[in-house]
Enzyme design. Structure first.
Site, PDB file in Angstrom:
ATOM      1  N   SER A 148       0.847  -1.186   0.000  1.00 27.64           N
ATOM      2  CA  SER A 148       0.000   0.000   0.000  1.00 27.64           C
ATOM      3  C   SER A 148       0.882   1.235   0.000  1.00 27.64           C
ATOM      4  O   SER A 148       2.018   1.207   0.468  1.00 27.64           O
ATOM      5  CB  SER A 148      -0.886   0.009   1.253  1.00 27.64           C
ATOM      6  OG  SER A 148      -1.528   1.254   1.428  1.00 27.64           O
ATOM      7  N   TYR A 161      -2.078  -0.676  10.385  1.00 24.37           N
ATOM      8  CA  TYR A 161      -1.995  -0.971   8.951  1.00 24.37           C
ATOM      9  C   TYR A 161      -0.723  -0.387   8.347  1.00 24.37           C
ATOM     10  O   TYR A 161       0.011  -1.067   7.619  1.00 24.37           O
ATOM     11  CB  TYR A 161      -3.233  -0.405   8.249  1.00 24.37           C
ATOM     12  CG  TYR A 161      -3.332  -0.768   6.792  1.00 24.37           C
ATOM     13  CD1 TYR A 161      -3.733  -2.033   6.394  1.00 24.37           C
ATOM     14  CD2 TYR A 161      -3.048   0.175   5.796  1.00 24.37           C
ATOM     15  CE1 TYR A 161      -3.845  -2.367   5.051  1.00 24.37           C
ATOM     16  CE2 TYR A 161      -3.154  -0.142   4.454  1.00 24.37           C
ATOM     17  CZ  TYR A 161      -3.552  -1.418   4.088  1.00 24.37           C
ATOM     18  OH  TYR A 161      -3.650  -1.737   2.763  1.00 24.37           O
TER      19      TYR A 161
END
Length: 256
Positions: A148, A161
């Site tokens: 990501s 995350y």
């Protein structure tokens, strides 16, 4: 003679895709099948995997569906052995399985942290480790982590995350160095927010959608097929001299 097929072709390669039953993983599996690869598809949902396997086989490719919970890392060696027994080799590994529990740092519990880290980083490491053993024996292989942009930037409600994706990025670099003598390429694709049926509800919040779009110079969310070129590039011979690299597909977010 050098041809487009010889550069970008993956016909008859064996690819493993984790988190393949839905979303981006499913789309990537179908893309690889369209490009000529045979697939081992991994996820927890048996029914969805079988439906995907049928679609892959309808494209004239072989498919092996394995229902597995990757949080149980002790099951991973057996899963990889089953894939090798079926296909004889593994050429491409797409580590797509992952999760996010969006909460402010002060509200993130130990259970939240462990869930995100165990799936996004721990299980990815052990999956890559087991597949890597076979790639080392073959002296070839392509490992692609779906990470990501949050590996490189911070964002609200994503401490766990961001930490997990940053960890995957460093893990990628370490493995790229260790496995380079075996001609194994270890890379990552780092997308921005992707508009899928699973994220649709999140983007129904107009304020959140507008805030995200304000950070993307190209002015739109990514779609799953925005990743397809990056996947084929890193899975094929076109990237033979690329390793330890994160290919950021973020519409310019990280350029700011």
């Amino acid at each position: 003679m050098v041809t487009i097929q010889s550069i970008f072709g993956i016909t008859d390669k064996v690819a493993v895709v984790t988190g393949a039953s839905k979303g981006i993983g499913r789309d990537i599996a179908l893309l690889l099948a369209d490009a000529g690869a045979n697939l081992a598809i991994l996820a927890r949902n048996e029914q969805e995997l079988q439906e995907l396997a049928k679609e892959i086989e309808e494209k004239g490719r072989r498919a092996l569906a394995i229902s597995v919970d990757l949080l149980d890392v002790s099951s991973i060696p057996g899963v990889v052995q089953k894939i090798v027994a079926e296909f004889g080799r593994i050429d491409i590994l797409i580590n797509n399985a992952g999760t996010n529990i969006p909460k402010p740092a002060f509200e993130t519990t130990e259970q939240d942290w462990d869930m995100v880290m165990d799936l996004n980083l721990k299980s990815l490491f052990f999956m890559t480790k087991e597949v890597g053993r076979h790639m080392c024996d073959q002296k070839s292989g392509k490992v692609i982590h779906i990470t990501s942009q949050m590996a490189f930037v911070g964002y609200y409600d994503r401490t766990a995350y961001c930490s997990s994706k940053g960890g995957v990025t460093q893990l990628m670099k370490a493995m790229a160095i260790e496995w380079a003598p075996y001609q194994i390429n270890v890379n990552a694709i780092a997308p921005t927010f992707i508009e899928t049926p699973m994220t649709k509800k999140m983007f129904e919040k107009e304020e959140f959608r507008d805030e995200v779009l304000s950070r993307i110079p190209l002015g739109r969310l990514a779609k799953p097929d925005d990743l397809f070129g990056a996947v084929l590039y890193l899975a094929s011979g076109a990237s033979d001299m690329v390793t330890g690299h994160s290919l950021v597909v973020d519409g310019g977010w990280t350029v700011w």
